[in-house]
Design a protein around this motif. Sequence first.
Motif, PDB file in Angstrom:
ATOM      1  N   TRP A   1       0.844  -1.189   0.000  1.00 21.56           N
ATOM      2  CA  TRP A   1       0.000   0.000   0.000  1.00 21.56           C
ATOM      3  C   TRP A   1       0.874   1.231   0.000  1.00 21.56           C
ATOM      4  O   TRP A   1       1.927   1.247   0.636  1.00 21.56           O
ATOM      5  N   TYR A   2       0.430   2.270  -0.704  1.00 22.95           N
ATOM      6  CA  TYR A   2       1.055   3.583  -0.560  1.00 22.95           C
ATOM      7  C   TYR A   2       0.498   4.206   0.718  1.00 22.95           C
ATOM      8  O   TYR A   2      -0.709   4.171   0.965  1.00 22.95           O
ATOM      9  N   ASP A   3       1.374   4.749   1.539  1.00 23.89           N
ATOM     10  CA  ASP A   3       0.992   5.456   2.763  1.00 23.89           C
ATOM     11  C   ASP A   3       1.881   6.691   2.810  1.00 23.89           C
ATOM     12  O   ASP A   3       2.943   6.683   3.421  1.00 23.89           O
ATOM     13  N   GLN A   4       1.448   7.738   2.134  1.00 19.95           N
ATOM     14  CA  GLN A   4       2.291   8.888   1.862  1.00 19.95           C
ATOM     15  C   GLN A   4       2.252   9.927   2.976  1.00 19.95           C
ATOM     16  O   GLN A   4       1.250  10.089   3.654  1.00 19.95           O
TER      17      GLN A   4
ATOM     18  N   TYR B   1     -10.242  13.170 -11.666  1.00 19.19           N
ATOM     19  CA  TYR B   1      -9.216  13.490 -10.672  1.00 19.19           C
ATOM     20  C   TYR B   1      -9.721  13.185  -9.281  1.00 19.19           C
ATOM     21  O   TYR B   1     -10.928  13.068  -9.053  1.00 19.19           O
ATOM     22  N   LEU B   2      -8.787  13.050  -8.360  1.00 18.87           N
ATOM     23  CA  LEU B   2      -9.158  12.800  -6.972  1.00 18.87           C
ATOM     24  C   LEU B   2      -8.074  13.299  -6.031  1.00 18.87           C
ATOM     25  O   LEU B   2      -6.927  13.490  -6.424  1.00 18.87           O
ATOM     26  N   MET B   3      -8.497  13.514  -4.791  1.00 17.66           N
ATOM     27  CA  MET B   3      -7.600  13.934  -3.718  1.00 17.66           C
ATOM     28  C   MET B   3      -7.386  12.732  -2.804  1.00 17.66           C
ATOM     29  O   MET B   3      -8.360  12.092  -2.383  1.00 17.66           O
ATOM     30  N   ILE B   4      -6.135  12.434  -2.547  1.00 16.56           N
ATOM     31  CA  ILE B   4      -5.797  11.350  -1.626  1.00 16.56           C
ATOM     32  C   ILE B   4      -5.109  11.994  -0.424  1.00 16.56           C
ATOM     33  O   ILE B   4      -3.973  12.467  -0.540  1.00 16.56           O
ATOM     34  N   PRO B   5      -5.798  12.057   0.714  1.00  9.58           N
ATOM     35  CA  PRO B   5      -5.190  12.685   1.893  1.00  9.58           C
ATOM     36  C   PRO B   5      -3.958  11.906   2.360  1.00  9.58           C
ATOM     37  O   PRO B   5      -3.853  10.684   2.157  1.00  9.58           O
ATOM     38  N   LYS B   6      -3.042  12.620   3.009  1.00 10.45           N
ATOM     39  CA  LYS B   6      -1.850  11.945   3.531  1.00 10.45           C
ATOM     40  C   LYS B   6      -2.279  10.800   4.440  1.00 10.45           C
ATOM     41  O   LYS B   6      -3.300  10.862   5.119  1.00 10.45           O
ATOM     42  N   HIS B   7      -1.523   9.733   4.405  1.00 16.42           N
ATOM     43  CA  HIS B   7      -1.728   8.511   5.182  1.00 16.42           C
ATOM     44  C   HIS B   7      -2.998   7.741   4.827  1.00 16.42           C
ATOM     45  O   HIS B   7      -3.350   6.798   5.528  1.00 16.42           O
ATOM     46  N   GLN B   8      -3.680   8.115   3.740  1.00 19.10           N
ATOM     47  CA  GLN B   8      -4.795   7.297   3.237  1.00 19.10           C
ATOM     48  C   GLN B   8      -4.172   6.160   2.437  1.00 19.10           C
ATOM     49  O   GLN B   8      -3.620   6.387   1.362  1.00 19.10           O
ATOM     50  N   LYS B   9      -4.211   4.971   2.993  1.00 20.90           N
ATOM     51  CA  LYS B   9      -3.597   3.837   2.305  1.00 20.90           C
ATOM     52  C   LYS B   9      -4.358   3.540   1.025  1.00 20.90           C
ATOM     53  O   LYS B   9      -5.584   3.438   1.018  1.00 20.90           O
ATOM     54  N   HIS B  10      -3.590   3.420  -0.066  1.00 26.77           N
ATOM     55  CA  HIS B  10      -4.184   3.166  -1.376  1.00 26.77           C
ATOM     56  C   HIS B  10      -3.195   2.406  -2.251  1.00 26.77           C
ATOM     57  O   HIS B  10      -2.020   2.318  -1.941  1.00 26.77           O
ATOM     58  N   ARG B  11      -3.728   1.863  -3.320  1.00 27.41           N
ATOM     59  CA  ARG B  11      -2.901   1.118  -4.262  1.00 27.41           C
ATOM     60  C   ARG B  11      -3.491   1.256  -5.663  1.00 27.41           C
ATOM     61  O   ARG B  11      -4.671   1.533  -5.814  1.00 27.41           O
ATOM     62  N   VAL B  12      -2.655   1.057  -6.655  1.00 28.49           N
ATOM     63  CA  VAL B  12      -3.100   1.088  -8.049  1.00 28.49           C
ATOM     64  C   VAL B  12      -3.411  -0.347  -8.448  1.00 28.49           C
ATOM     65  O   VAL B  12      -2.536  -1.210  -8.436  1.00 28.49           O
ATOM     66  N   GLU B  13      -4.671  -0.591  -8.782  1.00 28.44           N
ATOM     67  CA  GLU B  13      -5.121  -1.941  -9.143  1.00 28.44           C
ATOM     68  C   GLU B  13      -5.056  -2.204 -10.641  1.00 28.44           C
ATOM     69  O   GLU B  13      -4.961  -3.353 -11.063  1.00 28.44           O
TER      70      GLU B  13
END
Length: 107
Positions: free
Chosen positions: A43-46, A76-88
Amino acid sequence: MHNIYELPLELPNLEIFEAIASSQDVLIERIISTGQTTPKGQWYDQERDEWVILLKGEAEIAYDDDTRVKLQAGDYLMIPKHQKHRVEYTSSQPPCIWLAVHGKLAT
């Protein structure tokens, strides 16, 4: 002068990350994807917020709460810091061209 849609003559089998502008507080980058995804179980956890727009292609982002977002060109979308996400998913034909802005961003 540069063109956001101009691609290298040969695309490698890896994602391309190109910094367009950066400072201590903000990074603006172009990302070119040709079918790449986040490895399973990762997961990305930026540390910073990320605003991203998909300029070309199709993609899918998944969050750790099982939410999924399908993106087409212009989305487009906003991904808040520490929102775990991944590219599927990212399309390879056409390749995905992303514009991402990383930093402390207001929503």
